[in-house]
Enzyme design. Structure first.
Site, PDB file in Angstrom:
ATOM      1  N   LYS A 113      52.228  19.847 -18.693  1.00 14.41           N
ATOM      2  CA  LYS A 113      52.467  21.014 -17.833  1.00 14.41           C
ATOM      3  C   LYS A 113      52.492  20.474 -16.411  1.00 14.41           C
ATOM      4  O   LYS A 113      51.722  20.896 -15.550  1.00 14.41           O
ATOM      5  CB  LYS A 113      51.350  22.053 -18.067  1.00 14.41           C
ATOM      6  CG  LYS A 113      51.555  23.389 -17.371  1.00 14.41           C
ATOM      7  CD  LYS A 113      52.642  24.247 -17.980  1.00 14.41           C
ATOM      8  CE  LYS A 113      52.872  25.477 -17.112  1.00 14.41           C
ATOM      9  NZ  LYS A 113      54.043  26.279 -17.544  1.00 14.41           N
ATOM     10  N   ASP A 133      54.764  25.325 -22.575  1.00 15.86           N
ATOM     11  CA  ASP A 133      55.236  26.679 -22.897  1.00 15.86           C
ATOM     12  C   ASP A 133      56.581  26.622 -23.611  1.00 15.86           C
ATOM     13  O   ASP A 133      56.817  27.314 -24.610  1.00 15.86           O
ATOM     14  CB  ASP A 133      55.283  27.568 -21.643  1.00 15.86           C
ATOM     15  CG  ASP A 133      55.985  26.911 -20.463  1.00 15.86           C
ATOM     16  OD1 ASP A 133      56.263  25.695 -20.508  1.00 15.86           O
ATOM     17  OD2 ASP A 133      56.265  27.631 -19.474  1.00 15.86           O
ATOM     18  N   ASP A 151      47.942  24.848 -34.310  1.00 16.59           N
ATOM     19  CA  ASP A 151      47.785  26.110 -35.045  1.00 16.59           C
ATOM     20  C   ASP A 151      49.147  26.774 -35.233  1.00 16.59           C
ATOM     21  O   ASP A 151      49.465  27.303 -36.299  1.00 16.59           O
ATOM     22  CB  ASP A 151      46.873  27.096 -34.292  1.00 16.59           C
ATOM     23  CG  ASP A 151      45.432  27.043 -34.775  1.00 16.59           C
ATOM     24  OD1 ASP A 151      44.975  25.941 -35.138  1.00 16.59           O
ATOM     25  OD2 ASP A 151      44.762  28.097 -34.781  1.00 16.59           O
ATOM     26  N   TYR A 198      38.227  20.561 -22.414  1.00 12.85           N
ATOM     27  CA  TYR A 198      37.140  20.675 -23.394  1.00 12.85           C
ATOM     28  C   TYR A 198      35.851  20.022 -22.887  1.00 12.85           C
ATOM     29  O   TYR A 198      34.759  20.448 -23.238  1.00 12.85           O
ATOM     30  CB  TYR A 198      37.534  20.007 -24.716  1.00 12.85           C
ATOM     31  CG  TYR A 198      38.252  20.905 -25.687  1.00 12.85           C
ATOM     32  CD1 TYR A 198      39.402  21.586 -25.316  1.00 12.85           C
ATOM     33  CD2 TYR A 198      37.774  21.062 -26.980  1.00 12.85           C
ATOM     34  CE1 TYR A 198      40.064  22.395 -26.214  1.00 12.85           C
ATOM     35  CE2 TYR A 198      38.429  21.878 -27.890  1.00 12.85           C
ATOM     36  CZ  TYR A 198      39.571  22.540 -27.501  1.00 12.85           C
ATOM     37  OH  TYR A 198      40.215  23.338 -28.415  1.00 12.85           O
ATOM     38  N   ASP A 200      45.573  21.614 -29.498  1.00 17.31           N
ATOM     39  CA  ASP A 200      44.842  22.605 -30.305  1.00 17.31           C
ATOM     40  C   ASP A 200      45.743  23.801 -30.586  1.00 17.31           C
ATOM     41  O   ASP A 200      45.884  24.248 -31.727  1.00 17.31           O
ATOM     42  CB  ASP A 200      43.590  23.045 -29.527  1.00 17.31           C
ATOM     43  CG  ASP A 200      42.790  24.103 -30.268  1.00 17.31           C
ATOM     44  OD1 ASP A 200      42.595  23.951 -31.490  1.00 17.31           O
ATOM     45  OD2 ASP A 200      42.362  25.083 -29.627  1.00 17.31           O
TER      46      ASP A 200
HETATM   47  C1  IPM Z   1      40.239  22.680 -34.070  1.00 21.44           C
HETATM   48  C2  IPM Z   1      39.293  23.809 -33.753  1.00 21.44           C
HETATM   49  C3  IPM Z   1      38.215  23.302 -32.819  1.00 21.44           C
HETATM   50  C4  IPM Z   1      38.891  22.872 -31.539  1.00 21.44           C
HETATM   51  C5  IPM Z   1      37.073  24.282 -32.517  1.00 21.44           C
HETATM   52  C6  IPM Z   1      36.413  24.759 -33.787  1.00 21.44           C
HETATM   53  C7  IPM Z   1      36.055  23.698 -31.588  1.00 21.44           C
HETATM   54  O1  IPM Z   1      39.993  24.885 -33.233  1.00 21.44           O
HETATM   55  O2  IPM Z   1      39.773  21.656 -34.601  1.00 21.44           O
HETATM   56  O3  IPM Z   1      41.427  22.818 -33.830  1.00 21.44           O
HETATM   57  O4  IPM Z   1      39.133  23.686 -30.642  1.00 21.44           O
HETATM   58  O5  IPM Z   1      39.177  21.693 -31.411  1.00 21.44           O
HETATM   59 MG    MG Z   2      42.080  24.651 -33.285  1.00 17.94          MG
END
Ligand code: IPM
Ligand code: MG
Length: 353
Positions: free
Chosen positions: A188, A220, A248, A138, A244
């Protein structure tokens, strides 16, 4: 308590409005809470030409905690990268050194069948993902797109210092210690040097936590294990990028990404609290969004920054009651169930307090 309110873009303002109603109840009942709002993300770009104006950053630095909505939207996607709304949240994390991101994935019993996985796979799930927020690909340099069309090269760099890895692993161990004492470190190392360093440091500091069982998993495999048997995990700790993605994925175990709050803490437990979901421009402004991740983010703030576990619990119980009473926004409603609006869900939570 001074809380900075940054609603942002898309559904941010709608869901923030519901969290503020919860905050009003706490105030009415005697908590001394001062709030100040600031524009951030696309909204700030529209008004001031920058997604993270100096005044907004200063407010975040002066406040004890930031309650953050979400930023971004298609109309900003073609702006130069430094003006995009995402830059605001990345900038806040970096400037305020909010390095430790706590993303709990808890399946509420009322929603066990809202997940796309079978209820028995997810029922009772209580997982904590700890994600590093200030390093990795990042922020790593060099980064660029260069060259002539037809021969362009895109470059990003996975970059981690030992200090960055150490401090997030310590948060992982300490969090595991307060829970079921199992920490799974994600890397990884079979391909990436930065991740070999991660693995080495995890092994190095493990003896400081003899009561915590440390395991390692390649990212993975972890992605696969999360949907195969998520209940094998207690605490997972991962770098910025892998965390990240895995968070999700973990959110869908709980039924909806609209349910998941997060805390991003600095070394002194000052923090930024935000839903893990984005600004959902497709449903923005229509009263369809689920405000629970935002409301639960406020609960996390009470717990982690202000050390008010009882207040946090009061909010969480009220959320459970709203769910138990059958309130469902579109994201968590099953086929045939009546859907409620953003503000109806917020009102139900307030009623349950
Ligand atoms: C999160 C989001 C952010 C990230 C984006 C919006 C920059 O996906 O907070 O998980 O990648 O960290
Ligand atoms: Mg995210």
């Amino acid at each position: 308590m001074k809380i900075a309110i940054m609603a942002g873009d898309g559904i941010g303002p709608e869901i923030m409005a519901e969290a503020l109603k919860v905050l009003d109840v706490l105030r009415r009942d005697g908590l001394k809470i001062e709030t100040e709002s600031a524009l951030i993300g696309g909204a700030a770009f529209d008004a001031h030409g920058h997604p993270l104006p100096t005044a907004t950053l200063k407010l975040a630095q002066d406040a004890d905690a930031v309650l953050f909505g979400s930023v971004g939207g298609p109309k900003y996607d073609t702006l130069p990268r430094e003006h995009r709304p995402e830059k605001a949240i990345l900038g806040l994390r970096k400037e305020c050194d909010f390095f430790a991101n706590l993303r709990p994935a808890i399946v509420f019993p009322e929603l066990a069948d809202a997940s796309s996985l079978r209820p028995e796979i997810v029922a009772g799930l209580d997982l904590m993902i700890i994600r590093e927020l200030t390093g990795d690909i990042y922020f790593g340099e060099p980064r660029s797109i260069s060259g002539e069309k037809g021969n362009r090269v895109g470059i990003n760099t996975m970059h981690y210092t030992e200090a960055q890895i150490r401090r997030i692993l310590h948060v992982g161990f300490q969090t595991a210690r307060q829970r079921n004492k199992r920490l799974c470190s994600i890397d990884k190392m079979n391909v990436l040097e930065a991740m070999q360093l991660w693995r080495d440091i995890a092994i190095e500091i493990a003896p400081e936590y003899p009561d915590v069982e440390l395991t390692h998993m390649l990212v993975d495999n972890a992605a696969m294990q999360l949907v195969r048997n998520p209940k094998q995990f207690d605490v997972m700790v991962a770098g910025n990028m892998f965390g990240d993605i895995l968070s999700d994925e973990a959110s869908m175990l709980t039924g909806s990404i609209g349910m998941l709050p997060s805390a991003s803490l600095d070394a002194n437990a000052k923090g930024l609290y935000e839903p893990i979901h984005g600004s959902a421009p497709d449903i923005a402004g229509r009263g369809l969004a689920n405000p629970l991740a935002q409301i639960l983010s406020l609960a996390m703030m009470m717990r982690y920054t202000f050390n008010l576990a009882d207040v946090a619990m009061r909010i969480e119980v009220a959320v459970r009651k709203a769910l138990a009473s059958g309130m469902r926004t579109g994201d968590i409603a099953k086929r045939g169930e009546v859907m409620c609006s953003t503000s109806e869900m917020g009102a139900a939570v307030v009623t349950g307090m």
